[in-house]
Enzyme design. Structure first.
Site, short mmCIF file in Angstrom:
data_model
loop_
_atom_site.label_atom_id
_atom_site.label_comp_id
_atom_site.label_asym_id
_atom_site.label_seq_id
_atom_site.Cartn_x
_atom_site.Cartn_y
_atom_site.Cartn_z
N ASP A 153 -16.19 2.52 -1.67
CA ASP A 153 -16.66 2.91 -2.99
C ASP A 153 -15.67 3.90 -3.60
O ASP A 153 -15.02 4.67 -2.87
CB ASP A 153 -18.05 3.56 -2.91
N GLU A 180 -14.97 6.77 -6.96
CA GLU A 180 -15.39 7.52 -8.13
C GLU A 180 -14.14 7.71 -8.99
O GLU A 180 -13.04 7.89 -8.46
CB GLU A 180 -16.01 8.86 -7.75
N HIS A 208 -23.51 8.51 -6.54
CA HIS A 208 -22.27 8.67 -7.30
C HIS A 208 -21.28 9.59 -6.61
O HIS A 208 -20.34 10.06 -7.26
CB HIS A 208 -22.53 9.13 -8.74
N ASP A 261 -22.52 6.64 -1.40
CA ASP A 261 -22.72 5.29 -1.92
C ASP A 261 -22.21 4.23 -0.95
O ASP A 261 -22.79 3.15 -0.83
CB ASP A 261 -22.00 5.14 -3.27
#
Length: 320
Positions: free
Chosen positions: A34, A36, A176, A181
């Protein structure tokens, strides 16, 4: 979260049934990850955090780090993931993180399948980074746990990661943030594969629909398909620009449909043609705004070499 790349063996991260469910469908294992970011555009925005969980027959390990985007993080984005400029100040930039991430994710042979929730978003940034840093993408298959959940968890209110975590009783305390995540995603994946097996084991009737293969249903594309675009991928009036891009970053002027400079040529420093889900784009440094932008190929009506550099022309910033 450490400001340096952190890799750790985590043998008890998944339960035995979860590992077994994964290996029944993916014998070589999976790499779940994942990101960000500073925004939603792979061409314009930067990664600020990346985490991954590698599950293979050899064991389970994690990869995580903050990433310095080499630009301010918009306040509206910080409000979502909580990552500030101060947090990433001493973190490595992505051109140093990406080789280590690829080394981690491709450390076994065969290379395990890659999974992400809404994979096209996360992988879009990985593809754009390969283009920016002139790297060849590895030959790895990309799968989407969101697509998988649409088949396995048809009764869920929706298929957002937070919703699925609540629906399945999966802890997700820092939604997030990349590692939280990623961990939730690997649990969604394992439980989804188990639920799919339960669906196949149910008695069928003539009215029952045949369930599609869950691997085919969740497959997105092969990362190796995304190579630097050549002339044959572009409209005829842009094909002559490819050799100039291969030789460097030419300063040109484009006539573009839409935007504030409609009907006028705008000066840009062209960086690369990039394949994107909505169609190929020209990623460039706009010399009028001093911003990096993504120009849709189909909206570039014409182009020409710039005869006089724009007054605001500057060298590209590091890492963009």
């Amino acid at each position: 979260m450490p400001t340096a790349i952190h890799i750790e063996a985590c043998p008890n991260l998944l339960s035995i049934p979860e590992r077994e469910a994964i290996f029944r469908h993916f014998p070589d294992g999976v790499l779940v990850f994942d990101l960000e970011t500073t925004g939603l555009s792979p061409s314009l925005d930067e990664i600020v955090e990346i985490a991954a969980i590698l599950v293979t027959p050899q064991g389970t390990s994690t990869f995580q780090t903050l990433v310095n985007p080499l630009r301010p993080i918009p306040a509206i984005v910080t409000a979502i993931h909580g990552i500030t400029d101060e947090m990433v100040l001493d973190a490595p930039p992505f051109h140093k993180v990406l080789p280590e991430f690829l080394k981690f994710s491709c450390s076994t042979s065969p290379i395990p399948a890659w999974f992400a929730h809404n994979a096209r978003f996360d992988v879009g940034f990985i593809i754009a980074a390969h283009q920016k840093f002139n790297l060849i993408p590895p030959n790895v298959s990309i799968y989407c746990s969101c697509q998988l959940s649409r088949l396995a968890f048809r009764g869920a209110p929706n298929h957002r990661l937070k919703t699925l975590a609540t629906y399945l009783g999966i802890a997700l305390e820092q939604h997030h943030r990349a590692y939280a995540d990623t961990l939730a995603t690997v649990h969604v994946l394992a439980q989804g594969l188990s639920r799919y097996e339960e669906m196949l084991a149910q008695p069928t009737t003539e009215k029952s629909k045949k369930y599609p293969d869950i691997k085919s249903h969740s497959w997105v594309y092969a990362l190796s398909e995304f190579k630097r675009l050549g002339p044959s991928s572009l409209p005829s009036h842009l094909q002559d620009l490819v050799p100039l891009l291969n030789a460097g970053q030419p300063t040109i002027e484009i006539l573009y449909q839409g935007g504030s400079h409609k009907g006028k040529y705008r000066p840009i420093r062209a960086v690369a043609f990039l394949p994107m889900p909505q169609g190929p784009v020209l990623y460039a440094h706009c010399l009028l705004t001093d911003l990096y932008k993504s120009f849709s190929v189909i909206k570039i009506v014409a182009w020409r070499l710039a005869t006089v550099p724009a007054p605001s022309e500057q060298a590209p910033k590091e890492g963009l």
